[in-house]
Enzyme design. Structure first.
Site, short mmCIF file in Angstrom:
data_model
loop_
_atom_site.label_atom_id
_atom_site.label_comp_id
_atom_site.label_asym_id
_atom_site.label_seq_id
_atom_site.Cartn_x
_atom_site.Cartn_y
_atom_site.Cartn_z
N ASP A 1 60.73 22.72 -32.15
CA ASP A 1 60.38 22.12 -30.88
C ASP A 1 59.64 23.24 -30.05
OD1 ASP A 1 60.19 21.43 -28.24
OD2 ASP A 1 62.31 20.55 -28.11
N ASP B 1 34.48 25.45 -31.96
CA ASP B 1 33.51 24.10 -31.82
C ASP B 1 33.00 24.26 -33.17
OD1 ASP B 1 31.29 22.81 -31.26
OD2 ASP B 1 31.11 23.40 -29.40
N HIS B 2 33.37 22.98 -33.68
CA HIS B 2 33.33 22.67 -35.31
C HIS B 2 31.74 22.79 -35.41
CE1 HIS B 2 33.71 18.53 -34.16
NE2 HIS B 2 33.00 18.52 -35.20
N HIS C 1 29.69 20.76 -27.78
CA HIS C 1 28.76 20.55 -28.91
C HIS C 1 27.14 20.42 -28.62
CE1 HIS C 1 32.45 19.78 -30.84
NE2 HIS C 1 32.61 18.56 -30.61
P1 NAD Z 1 47.92 14.57 -34.21
O1 NAD Z 1 48.48 13.60 -33.10
O2 NAD Z 1 47.51 13.87 -35.57
O3 NAD Z 1 48.86 15.81 -34.72
C1 NAD Z 1 49.75 16.45 -33.63
C2 NAD Z 1 50.53 17.38 -34.38
O4 NAD Z 1 51.46 17.89 -33.30
C3 NAD Z 1 51.64 16.82 -35.27
O5 NAD Z 1 51.89 17.59 -36.53
C4 NAD Z 1 53.05 16.83 -34.60
O6 NAD Z 1 54.05 16.83 -35.17
C5 NAD Z 1 52.87 17.86 -33.61
N1 NAD Z 1 53.49 18.02 -32.41
C6 NAD Z 1 53.40 17.02 -31.36
N2 NAD Z 1 54.10 17.34 -30.47
C7 NAD Z 1 55.07 18.36 -30.74
C8 NAD Z 1 56.06 19.03 -30.20
N3 NAD Z 1 56.58 18.79 -29.03
N4 NAD Z 1 56.42 20.44 -30.98
C9 NAD Z 1 56.08 20.39 -32.35
N5 NAD Z 1 54.94 19.90 -32.79
C10 NAD Z 1 54.81 18.83 -32.12
O7 NAD Z 1 46.69 15.50 -33.70
P2 NAD Z 1 45.60 15.96 -34.41
O8 NAD Z 1 44.27 14.63 -34.50
O9 NAD Z 1 45.75 16.52 -35.57
O10 NAD Z 1 44.61 16.89 -33.27
C11 NAD Z 1 45.39 18.13 -33.07
C12 NAD Z 1 44.30 18.75 -31.98
O11 NAD Z 1 43.34 18.98 -32.53
C13 NAD Z 1 44.23 18.25 -30.84
O12 NAD Z 1 43.90 19.33 -29.85
C14 NAD Z 1 43.01 17.61 -30.96
O13 NAD Z 1 42.23 17.12 -29.84
C15 NAD Z 1 42.09 18.54 -31.91
N6 NAD Z 1 41.18 17.80 -32.74
C16 NAD Z 1 41.31 16.95 -33.60
C17 NAD Z 1 40.21 16.49 -34.59
C18 NAD Z 1 40.49 15.76 -35.66
O14 NAD Z 1 39.64 15.44 -36.40
N7 NAD Z 1 41.77 15.13 -35.93
C19 NAD Z 1 38.99 16.94 -34.28
C20 NAD Z 1 38.93 17.78 -33.28
C21 NAD Z 1 39.68 18.17 -32.40
#
Ligand code: NAD
Length: 490
Positions: free
Chosen positions: A85, A177-178, A240
């Protein structure tokens, strides 16, 4: 390869980003020997999982992404899990103990990368705890990798930055910034600075305009909740699109170091003419997709998507005209456009050169085409140069021809994923292809003025483009006013 012993802690290790991008990219680095036996990963997320279950999820994610996975068992054995957490100090103490043990076991020299792959509202809390609970207290390096969005506007970005700066210095912060990890985005510099034939022409005497398009076919999918508060300007332009413009417009750096390159990019962003108030509708247009057809399938409009307001004022498309007020670029418009549910998935840069002073091959029925340099960023990767030449068996007629270079397949393997390159850069301590705070701040202050106007005026014509098209008519008119048009991207 040099050896880069690292302990990587991934916060959000059960999330979409970790599964789709991070684990497969790490596996590729491992397979290529860029990641040696001296690495360990601690996955951190809320869900309770055993190490074995976590390792199984690693294997599944790698197998889904890559066909070849000979060393998957060995790779997965380096992964450990901690159910956590992010707001609980006691939990960080366990994490610290785990990290120290792994450090010893794998000889990691106290090197640590903290990768925050979860919702941004937790970034500040995590950074604070990492410091307070002693996880950043290491004898090696400590680096923080942080995903987009970096704030919601300049104010919130400053607040976020202040929080992470309590535990990490600017040099230790790697803002992803991918797009900067994409092969052809990195190639912009090489094309410009390694060729005698482009850089001398790369200015307002020879370039008429530059067009940067990044279009998606996908709609907002299940990200409605996030997107409603973001929109295309924040989601794509602030980061981007402006990054690509900076790379296209920057002066040659005195050397290819992180500081020099970033400082030239910052100068471009400082020279970007700020668009405010009444000027916004002169320079920027917005769109929102309505229902339409994609690949023969009917798709709903944005307002019908899950978690989206039925009267949403959020833009899913942006087109804009940027002016860079410096000697090199005065008078050259940089047109940008990006949107969801468009006709094609494509990111392309088109540099349109000015017409030659006198056209000897003038035929009223077929005007001479201008020279174009097209940089294909994705999905295809390459360069096309549009020239005029005489084709065999035709008389003195200049005909458009194309010189083509396709990056993909040339070397017999696919170019590496952005994340693979960026993760490796981070392990090596090369921050060139990550965004510096100054770039983030300048980009937000540019887009904030536009958001401000848009958020305070309801766009009555929404939805104004059908899914599966190249965007609203006003985007075409933006260029027509200047006597230009968007070059087709396919
Ligand atoms: P997701 O919702 O799929 O995953 C979130 C993760 O955070 C999970 O593993 C969850 O267990 C964990 N989590 C959430 N609350 C928590 C807490 N209180 N304590 C511990 N763990 C906790 O999100 P995602 O799509 O993987 O995105 C993650 C980050 O990456 C975000 O900032 C998003 O904007 C960024 N992002 C994602 C993508 C993508 O392709 N998915 C692309 C660019 C940027």
């Amino acid at each position: 390869h040099e050896n880069h012993p690292t302990l990587m802690m991934i916060f959000g290790a059960t999330g979409d980003l970790a599964k789709r991008k991070l684990f497969p990219s790490l596996y590729k680095l491992f397979e290529k020997g860029k990641l040696t036996d001296q690495f360990a990963v601690i996955g951190v997320a809320r869900r309770p999982l055993t190490n074995e279950e976590f390792q199984q999820s690693i294997k599944d994610s790698v197998k889904t992404a890559i066909e070849k996975e000979d060393r998957i068992e060995e790779f997965a054995s380096h992964f450990y899990y901690h159910s956590h957490d992010v707001t609980d100090s006691a939990s960080y103490a366990v994490l610290k103990k785990m990290a120290n043990d792994l450090d010893e076991q794998y000889h990691l020299h106290g090197n640590r990368i903290f990768y925050l792959a979860m919702a941004p509202e937790f970034f500040g809390t995590i950074a604070l705890h990492l410091k307070e609970d002693g996880l950043t207290d290491v004898k090696g390096y400590k680096r923080l990798v942080i995903e987009k969005p970096f704030g919601h506007d300049l104010e919130s970005a400053k607040e976020l930055n202040k929080q992470i700066r309590t535990a990490f210095s600017e040099k230790e912060i790697y803002r992803i910034d991918h797009y900067l990890g994409k092969e052809m985005v990195q190639n912009i510099e090489v094309i410009r600075f390694a060729n005698a034939i482009f850089e001398p022409l790369w200015n307002n005497r020879y370039i008429s305009n530059i067009q940067v398009t990044s279009s998606e076919i996908l709609g907002v999918e299940e990200r409605g909740r996030y997107y409603e508060n973001s929109g295309a300007l924040r989601d794509m332009v602030q980061n981007h699109m402006l990054q690509m413009v900076a790379l296209l417009a920057m002066e040659p750096p005195i050397r290819l170091t992180t500081e020099e390159i970033r400082s030239e990019k910052v100068k471009v962003l400082r020279a970007l003419r700020s668009i405010d108030g009444e000027d916004v509708k002169e320079f920027f247009v917005r769109g929102q997709y309505g229902a339409g057809t994609i690949d023969g399938h009917d798709v709903p409009g944005y307002r019908e998507e899950p978690m989206v307001d039925a009267h949403s004022n959020t833009e899913t498309f942006v087109a804009g005209k940027l002016l860079i007020d410096n000697f090199r670029w005065a008078g050259v418009p940089f047109y940008i456009r990006t949107g969801k549910r468009m006709e094609a998935k494509s990111t392309k840069i088109i540099i349109q050169f000015k017409d030659i002073p006198m056209n000897l091959y003038y035929r009223p029925e077929e005007p001479l085409n201008p020279n174009l340099l097209v940089i294909h960023i994705q999905p295809e990767e390459g360069i096309t140069l549009h020239l005029n030449a005489k084709k065999a068996r035709q008389n003195e007629v200049a005909t458009p021809i194309k010189l083509n270079y396709a990056n993909k397949g040339m070397n017999g393997y696919n170019t590496p994923e952005s994340y693979e390159k960026l993760l490796y850069d981070c392990m090596r301590g090369d921050a060139t292809n990550f965004t510096h705070w100054d770039e983030v701040a300048l980009s937000w202050s540019f887009t904030d003025k536009i958001s401000h106007v848009w958020e305070n005026t309801v766009e009555e014509h929404f939805p104004n483009y059908a899914a599966g098209t190249m965007g609203p008519k006003c985007a075409d008119e933006l260029l027509e006013k200047d006597g230009f048009f968007w070059w087709p991207i396919s």
